[in-house]
Design a protein around this motif. Structure first.
Motif, PDB file in Angstrom:
ATOM      1  N   ALA A  73       0.834  -1.207   0.000  1.00 19.31           N
ATOM      2  CA  ALA A  73       0.000   0.000   0.000  1.00 19.31           C
ATOM      3  C   ALA A  73       0.872   1.262   0.000  1.00 19.31           C
ATOM      4  CB  ALA A  73      -0.929  -0.012   1.209  1.00 19.31           C
ATOM      5  N   LEU A  74       1.957   1.234   0.778  1.00 22.05           N
ATOM      6  CA  LEU A  74       2.857   2.384   0.814  1.00 22.05           C
ATOM      7  C   LEU A  74       3.526   2.603  -0.546  1.00 22.05           C
ATOM      8  CD1 LEU A  74       4.517   1.642   4.265  1.00 22.05           C
ATOM      9  CD2 LEU A  74       3.063   3.603   3.760  1.00 22.05           C
ATOM     10  N   ALA A  75       3.943   1.498  -1.162  1.00 26.94           N
ATOM     11  CA  ALA A  75       4.595   1.601  -2.461  1.00 26.94           C
ATOM     12  C   ALA A  75       3.631   2.133  -3.518  1.00 26.94           C
ATOM     13  CB  ALA A  75       5.136   0.234  -2.877  1.00 26.94           C
ATOM     14  N   LEU A  76       2.405   1.664  -3.506  1.00 25.99           N
ATOM     15  CA  LEU A  76       1.417   2.138  -4.477  1.00 25.99           C
ATOM     16  C   LEU A  76       1.114   3.624  -4.272  1.00 25.99           C
ATOM     17  CD1 LEU A  76      -1.057  -0.898  -4.509  1.00 25.99           C
ATOM     18  CD2 LEU A  76       0.416  -0.148  -6.387  1.00 25.99           C
ATOM     19  N   ALA A  77       1.079   4.050  -3.019  1.00 23.36           N
ATOM     20  CA  ALA A  77       0.837   5.478  -2.746  1.00 23.36           C
ATOM     21  C   ALA A  77       1.979   6.324  -3.280  1.00 23.36           C
ATOM     22  CB  ALA A  77       0.655   5.687  -1.242  1.00 23.36           C
ATOM     23  N   ALA A  78       3.220   5.851  -3.107  1.00 22.33           N
ATOM     24  CA  ALA A  78       4.366   6.598  -3.629  1.00 22.33           C
ATOM     25  C   ALA A  78       4.330   6.633  -5.150  1.00 22.33           C
ATOM     26  CB  ALA A  78       5.670   5.964  -3.138  1.00 22.33           C
ATOM     27  N   ALA A  79       3.970   5.502  -5.770  1.00 23.45           N
ATOM     28  CA  ALA A  79       3.905   5.441  -7.227  1.00 23.45           C
ATOM     29  C   ALA A  79       2.849   6.391  -7.778  1.00 23.45           C
ATOM     30  CB  ALA A  79       3.630   4.016  -7.676  1.00 23.45           C
ATOM     31  N   ALA A  80       1.765   6.570  -7.031  1.00 24.55           N
ATOM     32  CA  ALA A  80       0.716   7.486  -7.480  1.00 24.55           C
ATOM     33  C   ALA A  80       1.213   8.922  -7.566  1.00 24.55           C
ATOM     34  CB  ALA A  80      -0.484   7.396  -6.533  1.00 24.55           C
ATOM     35  N   HIS A  81       2.280   9.237  -6.856  1.00 26.09           N
ATOM     36  CA  HIS A  81       2.867  10.581  -6.902  1.00 26.09           C
ATOM     37  C   HIS A  81       4.062  10.646  -7.855  1.00 26.09           C
ATOM     38  CE1 HIS A  81       0.360  12.299  -3.774  1.00 26.09           C
ATOM     39  NE2 HIS A  81       0.613  11.262  -3.001  1.00 26.09           N
ATOM     40  N   GLY A  82       4.285   9.581  -8.627  1.00 24.78           N
ATOM     41  CA  GLY A  82       5.318   9.620  -9.646  1.00 24.78           C
ATOM     42  C   GLY A  82       6.647   9.001  -9.273  1.00 24.78           C
ATOM     43  N   TYR A  83       6.728   8.299  -8.137  1.00 19.57           N
ATOM     44  CA  TYR A  83       7.982   7.680  -7.714  1.00 19.57           C
ATOM     45  C   TYR A  83       7.994   6.208  -8.119  1.00 19.57           C
ATOM     46  CZ  TYR A  83       8.474  11.863  -4.843  1.00 19.57           C
ATOM     47  OH  TYR A  83       8.572  13.161  -4.422  1.00 19.57           O
ATOM     48  N   ALA A  84       9.032   5.791  -8.821  1.00 16.24           N
ATOM     49  CA  ALA A  84       9.178   4.394  -9.223  1.00 16.24           C
ATOM     50  C   ALA A  84       9.654   3.571  -8.037  1.00 16.24           C
ATOM     51  CB  ALA A  84      10.159   4.272 -10.381  1.00 16.24           C
ATOM     52  N   VAL A  85       8.981   2.466  -7.749  1.00 10.68           N
ATOM     53  CA  VAL A  85       9.233   1.704  -6.519  1.00 10.68           C
ATOM     54  C   VAL A  85       9.442   0.226  -6.820  1.00 10.68           C
ATOM     55  CG1 VAL A  85       7.917   3.324  -5.099  1.00 10.68           C
ATOM     56  CG2 VAL A  85       6.755   1.389  -6.154  1.00 10.68           C
TER      57      VAL A  85
ATOM     58  N   ALA B 233      12.170  -1.150 -10.636  1.00 15.68           N
ATOM     59  CA  ALA B 233      11.287  -0.082 -10.152  1.00 15.68           C
ATOM     60  C   ALA B 233      10.299   0.360 -11.227  1.00 15.68           C
ATOM     61  CB  ALA B 233      12.111   1.107  -9.665  1.00 15.68           C
ATOM     62  N   SER B 234       9.070   0.623 -10.785  1.00 18.98           N
ATOM     63  CA  SER B 234       8.014   1.011 -11.716  1.00 18.98           C
ATOM     64  C   SER B 234       7.002   1.898 -11.007  1.00 18.98           C
ATOM     65  CB  SER B 234       7.312  -0.243 -12.263  1.00 18.98           C
ATOM     66  OG  SER B 234       6.209   0.097 -13.087  1.00 18.98           O
ATOM     67  N   THR B 235       6.272   2.674 -11.797  1.00 20.21           N
ATOM     68  CA  THR B 235       5.137   3.453 -11.274  1.00 20.21           C
ATOM     69  C   THR B 235       3.823   2.824 -11.697  1.00 20.21           C
ATOM     70  OG1 THR B 235       5.194   4.884 -13.233  1.00 20.21           O
ATOM     71  CG2 THR B 235       6.425   5.626 -11.294  1.00 20.21           C
ATOM     72  N   GLU B 236       3.874   1.714 -12.434  1.00 18.07           N
ATOM     73  CA  GLU B 236       2.663   1.054 -12.924  1.00 18.07           C
ATOM     74  C   GLU B 236       2.096   0.141 -11.837  1.00 18.07           C
ATOM     75  OE1 GLU B 236      -0.488   0.043 -14.780  1.00 18.07           O
ATOM     76  OE2 GLU B 236       0.926   1.434 -15.746  1.00 18.07           O
TER      77      GLU B 236
ATOM     78  N   TYR C  22       9.889  -0.764   0.813  1.00 21.16           N
ATOM     79  CA  TYR C  22       9.993  -0.511  -0.626  1.00 21.16           C
ATOM     80  C   TYR C  22      11.110   0.497  -0.874  1.00 21.16           C
ATOM     81  CZ  TYR C  22       7.408   3.790   0.440  1.00 21.16           C
ATOM     82  OH  TYR C  22       7.018   5.012   0.964  1.00 21.16           O
ATOM     83  N   GLY C  23      11.726   0.367  -2.030  1.00 20.94           N
ATOM     84  CA  GLY C  23      12.752   1.310  -2.434  1.00 20.94           C
ATOM     85  C   GLY C  23      12.208   2.269  -3.468  1.00 20.94           C
ATOM     86  N   ILE C  24      12.749   3.475  -3.486  1.00 20.88           N
ATOM     87  CA  ILE C  24      12.365   4.492  -4.460  1.00 20.88           C
ATOM     88  C   ILE C  24      13.575   4.775  -5.340  1.00 20.88           C
ATOM     89  CG2 ILE C  24      11.576   6.856  -4.791  1.00 20.88           C
ATOM     90  CD1 ILE C  24      10.173   6.709  -2.129  1.00 20.88           C
TER      91      ILE C  24
END
Length: 344
Positions: A9-21, A91-94, A111-113
């Motif tokens: 959930a944390l990784a998906l939230a970061a990806a929603a803001h444009g960070y590849a995780v 790492a991906s934002t998808e 998760y890593g960014i």
């Protein structure tokens, strides 16, 4: 009582803001094993009635991504083979890709960014207070010396008592990873590197956002141009760099030993660690050089066992394959005059 959000959930939230995780384990290392390594040998039957696996699973099967490369040997494809298990290169934002990665890593605790990727082109400063370093003060001194003030930006508290500062770099401006390049205790994470995402749980504790971030979506502030110039590759030889010419190795080593011997109380561990990192980054780490570094530190009053631990830690951190970059500067607050290293 609300539950803590899951790493996914944390990784998906970061990806929603444009960070590849991508998923991390509790040691801050990528949670997925490389597909280019041979499977681990099954453990012998312990008598409990369990049956060991009869074959490798989908994450441990050796796959060659390079024609002519024997299965199980390192393959520098960085994800070109299409299989997961390439660390930061996964790492991906998808969202669908992220869910698939975490499904293959059920024991991921964080998760890593990835740094350096669009749209933010993230640049991280890792402020580490180990070995007596004061990285925040060093940053202030660097700013005063080179004419920049760090803007208010996203900050993440690390379990060791340090912090990560997030900045963005201009598109097309590549910043390399490095350890101690700006000053002792300041590591840089750029292209090919990653930061541990806020909310991740590790063996040392939890990473958390610090208060005081700019309002709005979590976006890093632009890095000052003067700071980016400091991080640019140097075009000139540096006094403490260990060059590849055999005749220069001993001269450079002697310069580092003088640097360590000139340490004053309160800075001995920091200077020793910095010097040992320079040796390690040059690929010249050896038992003989380690012994010379320890002896130089002991001459300043540092206990031998403490000096040995510091050197070993520096060699481990800068071993081949680690995400550290070439050395181009001396630590903040030092100068070199007439062949002698001294604190300014």
């Amino acid at each position: 009582m609300d539950r803590e959000p899951t790493p996914l959930a944390l990784a998906l939230a970061a990806a929603a803001h444009g960070y590849a995780v991508f998923p991390l384990g509790r040691t801050k290392r990528p949670a997925l094993p490389s597909p280019h390594r041979p499977p681990a040998a099954p453990a012998p039957d312990s008598g409990t009635g369990s049956v060991p696996p009869t074959g490798p699973g989908p994450q441990t099967a050796p796959v060659s991504a390079t024609p002519g490369t024997p299965p199980g040997s390192p393959a520098p494809c960085r994800g070109a083979c299409g299989l997961p298990g390439h660390g930061v290169y996964d790492a991906s934002t998808e969202p669908s890709v992220i869910r698939a990665l975490f499904a293959r890593a059920p024991h991921a605790s964080g998760y890593g960014i990835a740094c350096g990727l669009a749209p933010h082109h993230l640049l991280g400063l890792d402020l580490d207070t180990k070995h007596g370093a004061d990285p925040l003060r060093a940053l202030v001194l660097l700013g005063a010396r080179h004419g920049f003030v760090l803007p208010v930006t996203l900050r993440v508290a690390t379990p060791s008592g340090g912090a990560h500062l997030w900045f963005s770099a201009p598109a097309g401006r590549t910043v390399r990873n490095s350890a101690g390049r700006l000053a002792p205790g300041i590591d840089v994470r750029g292209a090919g590197g990653y930061l541990v995402g806020p909310g991740s749980r590790t063996t040392r504790g939890v990473y958390r956002f610090l208060p005081g971030a700019p309002p709005g979506p979590p976006r890093p502030a632009p890095a000052p141009e003067a700071l980016l110039r400091l991080l640019a590759p140097s075009r000139r030889p540096v006094p403490y760099a260990l060059h590849r010419h055999p005749g220069d190795h001993e001269r450079a080593t002697e310069a580092l030993l003088r640097f360590v011997r000139a340490s004053l109380p309160g800075e001995r561990n920091t200077r020793l660690y910095w010097a040992a990192c320079r040796v390690g980054e040059s690929g010249l780490a050896s038992t003989a050089v380690a012994a010379r570094l320890v002896a130089a530190a002991h001459a300043t009053g540092l206990p031998t066992h403490e000096a040995a631990r510091t050197v070993a830690s520096a060699f481990l951190r800068t071993a081949p394959g680690s995400a550290t970059g070439p050395v181009t500067t001396a630590p903040a607050g030092t100068t070199r005059r007439r062949g002698r290293d001294r604190a300014s």
